[in-house]
Structures are given as C-alpha cells and as structure tokens.
Design a protein around this motif. Structure first.
Motif, PDB file in Angstrom:
ATOM      1  N   GLY A   1      -0.083   7.047   1.128  1.00 43.80           N
ATOM      2  CA  GLY A   1      -0.938   7.753   1.184  1.00 43.80           C
ATOM      3  C   GLY A   1      -2.066   7.384   1.975  1.00 43.80           C
ATOM      4  O   GLY A   1      -2.922   7.611   3.410  1.00 43.80           O
ATOM      5  N   ALA A   2      -1.924   6.034   1.640  1.00 43.10           N
ATOM      6  CA  ALA A   2      -3.588   5.054   2.267  1.00 43.10           C
ATOM      7  C   ALA A   2      -3.344   4.407   3.088  1.00 43.10           C
ATOM      8  O   ALA A   2      -3.563   3.426   4.053  1.00 43.10           O
ATOM      9  CB  ALA A   2      -3.935   4.360   0.835  1.00 43.10           C
TER      10      ALA A   2
ATOM     11  N   ASP B   1      -4.903   5.394   6.582  1.00 44.13           N
ATOM     12  CA  ASP B   1      -6.003   5.399   6.391  1.00 44.13           C
ATOM     13  C   ASP B   1      -6.219   3.971   7.058  1.00 44.13           C
ATOM     14  O   ASP B   1      -7.480   3.304   7.594  1.00 44.13           O
ATOM     15  CB  ASP B   1      -7.119   5.462   5.371  1.00 44.13           C
ATOM     16  N   ILE B   2      -5.525   3.263   6.274  1.00 43.73           N
ATOM     17  CA  ILE B   2      -5.391   1.387   7.062  1.00 43.73           C
ATOM     18  C   ILE B   2      -5.472   1.199   8.443  1.00 43.73           C
ATOM     19  O   ILE B   2      -5.592   0.452   9.145  1.00 43.73           O
ATOM     20  CB  ILE B   2      -5.054  -0.061   5.892  1.00 43.73           C
TER      21      ILE B   2
ATOM     22  N   VAL C   1       0.925  -1.601   0.136  1.00 41.34           N
ATOM     23  CA  VAL C   1      -0.061  -0.349  -0.150  1.00 41.34           C
ATOM     24  C   VAL C   1       0.733   0.998  -0.093  1.00 41.34           C
ATOM     25  O   VAL C   1       1.975   1.152   0.904  1.00 41.34           O
ATOM     26  CB  VAL C   1      -0.847   0.159   1.023  1.00 41.34           C
ATOM     27  N   ASP C   2       0.329   2.358  -0.861  1.00 40.80           N
ATOM     28  CA  ASP C   2       1.041   3.507  -1.067  1.00 40.80           C
ATOM     29  C   ASP C   2       1.275   3.981   0.480  1.00 40.80           C
ATOM     30  O   ASP C   2       0.626   4.175   1.345  1.00 40.80           O
ATOM     31  CB  ASP C   2       1.288   4.621  -1.824  1.00 40.80           C
TER      32      ASP C   2
END
Length: 152
Positions: free
Chosen positions: A80-81, A84-85, A77-78
């Motif tokens: 930025g995300a 959120d995760i 996952v990059d």
C-alpha cells in the motif's frame, strides 16, 4: 538394555538343572519396533548433538536439525505504501531493499500453521521439494495476446 537383560533373567529358571520352556514373552523381548521415517525425523547424520533453536511461533526449543526451516524474503515496505514512496522518490531506478530472515518452527507449529502437511506413507517417501512458480504479472498476461494480434 538393562531392562531387557533384567526381564530376560527374570524369565530364566532359578536353578540351572531345570529346563526353561520358551513362552510368548521370550519372543517379544527381541522384536524391533517399526520406524516411521528413515531419518527418524532429524537430519543429524553422524553428529551426536545439535544446538537448539527457538520456534518463531510458540517459543519452544526444537533441535536445529529437527526444526522446519524457511527463508523469508519480504519487502521492507508494504504494497500500500510502496506506490506512495515510488511517487515521492526522485530516482526512478531506486529499488527498495528487502527484508531477509530465517524462520524456525517446531513440527507441531509447522503443521498447525500449514507450513508442512501431513502426508501418507507412500507420499512420505517422495523427497523432492516442489518449487512454487512465481506469479505472473499483468504485463506478462498481455504479451501473448498482443503477439497473437500482430500475427493475425
């Protein structure tokens, strides 16, 4: 080798009774060409043939021992995300898996995309690999300042 023998025979006299005077062309036949690299740009020592691999940049097929190899480890996952995760997960200790892949590049693509650089004759003799130090996080930068404040 056949070409060298033919050209040498062409320079030799037709009849054995006449003597042949050496010329500048005779001395050029046996001059050995200079080598740019000790290994000839390959790491195929003792093997006659190595398999071909695909260049990840242009798709050409360099030999596996000649290709520039890099092992790439990335997060799935990059960044930025990632926050959120982490906020949405129930487990605090869960670490996301990483993406492991080996990339092969031909010499021209590796130079073009700055994976390797052109080096001078003296610098080419240096064979040690320079390891990049991991980047320091913000937590590591704060620790020395906090330690200095407690001692003062």
């Amino acid at each position: 080798l056949r070409y060298v023998i033919r050209s040498f025979l062409a320079l030799s006299p037709c009849s054995p009774s006449t003597t042949h005077t050496p010329t500048a062309q005779d001395s050029l036949l046996f001059v050995r060409m200079t080598k740019k690299r000790r290994n000839g740009g390959r790491s195929r020592h003792g093997r006659g043939h190595t398999r071909l691999v695909d260049c990840d940049h242009c798709g050409c097929k360099p030999a596996k021992d000649k290709a520039i190899k890099r092992f790439l480890v990335r997060n799935i996952v990059d960044s930025g995300a990632l926050n959120d995760i982490k906020a949405a997960t129930a487990l605090d200790t869960y670490t996301l898996p990483k993406f492991y892949t080996k990339k092969y590049h031909c010499v021209s693509c590796a130079v073009h995309s700055r994976i390797v650089r052109v080096r001078s004759t003296e610098a080419r003799r240096i064979r040690e690999f320079k390891r990049r130090r991991p980047q320091r996080r913000d937590d590591d930068k704060k620790k020395p300042a906090a330690a200095a404040a407690t001692t003062a």
